[in-house]
Design an enzyme around this catalytic site. Structure first.
Site, PDB file in Angstrom:
ATOM      1  N   HIS A  90       6.627  25.404  36.825  1.00 31.63           N
ATOM      2  CA  HIS A  90       5.691  24.321  36.541  1.00 31.63           C
ATOM      3  C   HIS A  90       4.298  24.941  36.592  1.00 31.63           C
ATOM      4  CE1 HIS A  90       9.055  21.533  38.067  1.00 31.63           C
ATOM      5  NE2 HIS A  90       9.022  21.511  36.744  1.00 31.63           N
ATOM      6  N   GLU A  93       1.752  24.423  39.359  1.00 30.62           N
ATOM      7  CA  GLU A  93       2.142  24.697  40.754  1.00 30.62           C
ATOM      8  C   GLU A  93       1.956  26.189  40.983  1.00 30.62           C
ATOM      9  OE1 GLU A  93       6.067  22.961  41.122  1.00 30.62           O
ATOM     10  OE2 GLU A  93       5.333  21.057  40.319  1.00 30.62           O
ATOM     11  N   HIS A 198       7.797  26.014  44.172  1.00 28.85           N
ATOM     12  CA  HIS A 198       7.105  24.867  43.587  1.00 28.85           C
ATOM     13  C   HIS A 198       5.995  24.405  44.520  1.00 28.85           C
ATOM     14  CE1 HIS A 198      10.060  23.823  40.319  1.00 28.85           C
ATOM     15  NE2 HIS A 198      10.807  24.635  41.046  1.00 28.85           N
ATOM     16  N   GLU A 283       9.227  24.360  48.216  1.00 30.52           N
ATOM     17  CA  GLU A 283       7.944  23.693  47.951  1.00 30.52           C
ATOM     18  C   GLU A 283       6.983  24.152  49.035  1.00 30.52           C
ATOM     19  OE1 GLU A 283       7.491  21.173  45.593  1.00 30.52           O
ATOM     20  OE2 GLU A 283       9.571  20.985  44.914  1.00 30.52           O
TER      21      GLU A 283
HETATM   22  C1  GEM Z   1      11.075  19.305  41.710  1.00 26.30           C
HETATM   23  S1  GEM Z   1      12.204  20.479  42.148  1.00 26.30           S
HETATM   24  C2  GEM Z   1      12.561  20.193  43.862  1.00 26.30           C
HETATM   25  C3  GEM Z   1      13.110  18.917  44.198  1.00 26.30           C
HETATM   26  N1  GEM Z   1      14.453  18.772  43.822  1.00 26.30           N
HETATM   27  C4  GEM Z   1      15.052  17.587  43.890  1.00 26.30           C
HETATM   28  N2  GEM Z   1      16.306  17.491  43.542  1.00 26.30           N
HETATM   29  N3  GEM Z   1      14.400  16.539  44.272  1.00 26.30           N
HETATM   30  C5  GEM Z   1      11.113  18.911  40.277  1.00 26.30           C
HETATM   31  O1  GEM Z   1      11.413  19.719  39.427  1.00 26.30           O
HETATM   32  O2  GEM Z   1      10.838  17.731  40.049  1.00 26.30           O
HETATM   33  C6  GEM Z   1       9.801  19.223  42.361  1.00 26.30           C
HETATM   34  C7  GEM Z   1       8.709  20.046  41.821  1.00 26.30           C
HETATM   35  O3  GEM Z   1       8.458  20.128  40.645  1.00 26.30           O
HETATM   36  O4  GEM Z   1       8.025  20.701  42.629  1.00 26.30           O
HETATM   37 ZN    ZN Z   2       7.719  22.046  40.452  1.00 23.93          ZN
END
Ligand code: GEM
Ligand code: ZN
Length: 317
Positions: A90, A93, A198, A283
């Site tokens: 992303h 991020e 992330h 995260e």
């Molecule tokens: C997330 S990825 C991490 C969370 N995973 C779940 N299953 N909730 C995404 O891709 O939405 C968060 C992010 O982008 O940081």
């Molecule tokens: Zn992310």
């Protein structure tokens, strides 16, 4: 100040105290050009333990650079496991992207002197992809007070973490070039352990991200995944306290992905189901694009966890 790998001799009263090695600049974010220049510098300065290659290109033609570290960086060697870290899928991020550059710097600067680092590089093939979404990164910028940004997506406005084949549902979304590159890479190396970074929360999340029931389906390796998530969370200076940016509270700083919220077509489950690679999602910052002045503090928080998690590749998977 030298850009990197220069030496500064601290001297007080003319007395030479200790050589201070200047690593990477930790006062600003590295854009695509700076990231490429840094990785090329490292591969030039440490040719025997690094191998720089591109696993493909973004929509706008930016290379997806992977730096490999190891005793035999260019090839798989029997008895040496393959490990990877991926960040910035992303584009907005961005802390993970910088942390992986700092990690590279820490590893190459301490090889040959620090026994833990030396052992890690000699006994593991470590693949580091600081940015899977360079176009998204370039479409983001540091802005005060952490506003919403559109750089999450790739140039085609696709969320790469929804673009992989899914373990529970058909995902007919055409594959983006970044996804295709990641899939080919995951299939071409025998990775056993991985994490992908992330921002927007502080927690270590583990498979599955999706389900075909209305509840979490524990994976066959649920205990091991929880152990891996705990390893990162407990080695991070604050994650284990579970205080997640003032919203949800994660017990011990870990969560099952689906239980948190459903992600369909994510990279983590793809690694596990199609790549036979244990990957968790980490995260590491409440604000996705925090002020650059906070980067050294993020390094302090994550450095022990980044190193401890890597060591788990030797558990005999
Ligand atoms: C997330 S990825 C991490 C969370 N995973 C779940 N299953 N909730 C995404 O891709 O939405 C968060 C992010 O982008 O940081
Ligand atoms: Zn992310």
């Amino acid at each position: 100040m030298p850009k990197n790998m220069g030496f500064l001799y601290l001297s007080i009263g003319g007395l030479l105290l200790a050589p201070l090695i200047f690593g990477l600049d930790m006062t600003s974010y590295h854009n695509t050009a700076a990231l490429e220049a840094y990785l090329q510098d490292v591969s030039k300065n440490f040719p025997s333990i690094t191998y720089l290659h591109s696993i493909g290109k973004s929509v706008l033609g930016r290379d997806l650079w992977v730096l490999v570290l190891g005793r035999y960086p260019t090839r798989h060697t029997v008895g040496i496991p393959e490990f990877k870290y991926v960040a910035n899928m992303h584009g907005d991020e961005v802390v993970g992207r910088e942390m992986l550059l700092y990690l590279i710097d820490y590893l190459v600067q301490n090889y040959g002197t620090d026994p833990v680092v030396t052992g890690m590089i000699n006994n593991t093939r470590i693949h580091i992809l600081p940015s899977l979404n360079p176009d998204g990164f370039e479409n983001s910028a540091y802005l005060a007070d952490c506003p919403f940004q559109s750089g999450r997506y790739n140039q085609n406005m696709k969320d790469l973490n929804r673009n992989f084949p899914d373990a529970f549902q058909m995902n007919n979304d055409p594959r983006e070039p970044e996804t295709e590159a990641a899939m080919n890479w995951i299939q071409s190396e025998s990775f056993v352990l991985s994490a992908n970074f992330h921002g927007g929360a502080v927690v270590a999340s583990y498979p599955y991200d999706n389900s075909n029931k209305s509840r979490e389906i524990p994976s066959p390796d649920d205990d091991f995944f929880q152990y891996l998530a705990h390893t990162y969370s407990n080695s991070h200076t604050t994650m284990h306290t579970g205080v997640n940016c003032g919203t949800a509270r994660f017990v011990n700083g870990i969560t099952n992905g689906f239980t948190w919220y459903t992600v369909q077509g994510g990279m983590q489950d793809y690694n596990y189901v199609w790549g036979q690679c244990f990957e968790i999602t980490i995260e590491i910052s409440c604000c996705k694009y925090p002020p650059p002045s906070e980067l050294p503090a993020f390094w302090t928080q994550n450095k022990p966890a980044l190193l401890e998690y890597m060591k788990q590749v030797h558990l005999g998977l």
